[in-house]
Design an enzyme around this catalytic site. Structure first.
Site, PDB file in Angstrom:
ATOM      1  N   HIS A 158      -7.151  -1.931  16.492  1.00 27.12           N
ATOM      2  CA  HIS A 158      -7.877  -1.472  15.388  1.00 27.12           C
ATOM      3  C   HIS A 158      -7.060  -0.608  14.374  1.00 27.12           C
ATOM      4  CE1 HIS A 158     -11.626  -2.312  17.681  1.00 27.12           C
ATOM      5  NE2 HIS A 158     -10.831  -1.751  18.582  1.00 27.12           N
ATOM      6  N   SER A 279      12.019   0.113  -8.538  1.00 25.50           N
ATOM      7  CA  SER A 279      11.107  -0.160  -9.483  1.00 25.50           C
ATOM      8  C   SER A 279      11.688   0.567 -10.930  1.00 25.50           C
ATOM      9  CB  SER A 279      10.100   1.127  -9.129  1.00 25.50           C
ATOM     10  OG  SER A 279       9.593   1.677 -10.237  1.00 25.50           O
ATOM     11  N   LYS A 285      11.907   4.570  -5.427  1.00 21.79           N
ATOM     12  CA  LYS A 285      11.207   3.370  -4.944  1.00 21.79           C
ATOM     13  C   LYS A 285      12.150   2.345  -4.248  1.00 21.79           C
ATOM     14  CE  LYS A 285       7.117   2.188  -5.585  1.00 21.79           C
ATOM     15  NZ  LYS A 285       6.210   2.122  -4.467  1.00 21.79           N
ATOM     16  N   GLU A 292       6.027  -8.929   1.127  1.00 24.34           N
ATOM     17  CA  GLU A 292       4.944  -9.121   0.231  1.00 24.34           C
ATOM     18  C   GLU A 292       4.589 -10.607   0.034  1.00 24.34           C
ATOM     19  OE1 GLU A 292       4.008  -5.092  -2.053  1.00 24.34           O
ATOM     20  OE2 GLU A 292       6.338  -5.651  -1.804  1.00 24.34           O
TER      21      GLU A 292
END
Ligand code: ARG
Length: 478
Positions: A158, A279, A285, A292
């Protein structure tokens, strides 16, 4: 005047511009050029064998088909939308060069059996390429597991910290998933491994096509039993798209873990700079784009499976033009699977693991609470339900006061229950001990990890043999 189609005999009018635009597949099925030529060469050899072509005619056809192959490979070949698909493009060019002789090639053949055969040859070749790539990913998992056998990280259920596990166990969990993918790709390849030429449009052909000769010449595993079924079904594509989807589902889950575990809050993993991007506005970043993108591509590949399932649904028997559309998701899946395997392999290879951050979470997440409860059962003969409650109380007090199982003072433990002050307490909550007590086959103890690594390596050997067999079996005529 518009050029006449190869099938144009019975038509008074040429197809409309719309018919040409909606009907063409040359913009995508040119991908099949090499398999189409391979199939046509074998077909011409068979036509010679049954007396339709002379030896000289067959040689001319074979040589010209090889020449056309070179034209396509060197970018000299002119693909025309009027020629509809790759089969007619190659046949038109053959006739352009050889005149009437070129027109003999399509004897005893329909594009319905031709296209099905081409795709089967294509799948066999591409799945072999995929298996080689997937094998190298499997090796990478094993290497990574071996290096990290002594690193302990949290295991989750979980997405809540559950129990400590060895990082090798984690990496091998992905290895075994990819082993199943490997075996399913092999199964899709076997499904494709069939001779369908000789099926004609749907009923067979009016010639004594030597199917055994074709089977041998094209190195195919078996001969289709029913000509209607042969031109009708796309199960080999479905099986391949399912294996691809399954691979991508597995890949997307690992990607999600990489994304999560390399975020600041977890910091168990770090991806190499080369697989991440910055970024344009936020200087700090470092985004896990490869992970992704692969997670995103999973939707695309599963969509392809759905595309072909829906395309096939309810179609009446034998060939329907709908099937022309099967190649778009098929070609795309082949490309995405190759990219996706390489992507995961690079990530696993370059992934840095930070054991101290994992230990921080293991401690703050009370990951050895179950071990403590079990210790009370073994050492103190307390029934499990009661020990569960005692440890639950301990966790509650720790959470309220900002302690963990390691930092709560003995006196405070005694207030909850005197058994918690026993000297065995400290040993019962050690992370490593927790792992090593899971000494069942398939468990996370060091001993079992070593066994699992051995068994993974045995599996690699078996799969390597499969690849070797594949390479020697799948040779083509050109
Ligand atoms: N381009 C077609 C396909 O990919 C080839 C078969 C066409 N057959 C036909 N009878 N129109 O499915």
């Amino acid at each position: 005047m518009k050029e006449k189609k190869l099938w144009g005999g019975r038509f008074a009018e040429a197809p409309s511009s719309l018919m040409i635009r909606i009907g063409e597949s040359i913009s995508f099925d040119r991908e099949l050029y090499s398999q189409d030529i391979t199939g046509s060469i074998s077909h011409s050899r068979m036509l010679k064998k049954i007396g339709i072509l002379t030896a000289e005619e067959q040689k001319k056809i074979e040589d010209t088909l090889l020449l056309i192959k070179k034209e396509i490979q060197s970018g000299k070949f002119e693909f025309k939308i009027e020629n509809e698909d790759i089969h007619m493009s190659i046949e038109s060019r053959l006739t352009e060069i050889l005149g009437d002789l070129g027109k003999k090639l399509h004897t005893a053949r329909s594009r319905n059996d031709q296209v099905s055969q081409d795709v089967r040859l294509y799948l066999k070749e591409e799945i072999s390429n995929i298996l080689v790539l997937l094998y190298s990913l499997l090796q990478t998992w094993v290497e990574k597991a071996e290096k990290n056998i002594d690193v302990i990280i949290p295991g989750y259920t979980h997405l809540q910290i559950a129990q400590p596990i060895r990082a090798s166990h984690y990496f091998l969990s992905h290895f075994w998933a990819n082993v199943r993918d490997f075996e399913d790709f092999v199964s899709a390849k076997n499904r494709a491994d069939e001779l369908v030429l000789g099926s004609g449009a749907l009923a067979g052909v009016n010639y004594q096509t030597d199917r055994a000769f074709l089977q041998k010449d094209l190195q195919l595993g078996r001969i289709s039993e029913n000509s209607m079924d042969a031109v009708s079904q796309r199960d080999h594509i479905l099986k391949f798209l399912f294996a691809s989807s399954q691979y991508y589902i597995h890949a997307s889950r690992f990607c999600e873990e990489v994304i999560l575990f390399s975020s600041q809050e977890f910091s168990y993993f770090r991806l190499p700079d080369s697989l991440t991007t910055g970024s344009s506005i936020m200087p700090q970043k470092k985004n896990p784009d490869v992970a992704e993108l692969i997670r995103g591509k999973a939707g695309r590949v599963v969509g392809g499976l759905n595309h072909v399932l829906m395309m096939m649904k309810g179609t009446p028997s034998s060939y329907n033009r709908d099937f022309q559309e099967d190649k778009i998701p098929l070609f795309d899946a082949v490309k995405q699977v190759k990219l996706g395997i390489e992507g995961i392999r690079e990530m696993v290879n370059g992934l840095e693991v930070f054991p101290n951050n994992a230990i921080r979470s293991l401690r703050s997440g009370f990951s050895t609470a179950t071990d403590l409860a079990d210790w009370l059962v073994f050492q103190k003969k307390i029934p499990f339900r009661t020990s569960h409650e005692i440890v639950g109380e301990l966790v509650k007090v720790c959470s309220a006061k900002g302690w963990d199982l390691f930092t709560i003072p003995s006196g405070e433990r005694g207030k909850i229950n005197p058994v918690l002050t026993d000297p065995g307490y400290e040993e019962a909550i050690v992370l490593e001990t927790s792992c090593d007590k899971k000494n069942v086959p398939g468990g996370t103890s060091k001993l079992q990890q070593k066994e699992q690594l051995k068994s993974a390596k045995r599996k690699l050997k078996d799969l390597e043999k499969m690849i070797q067999n594949n390479l020697t079996k799948g040779k083509k005529n050109v």
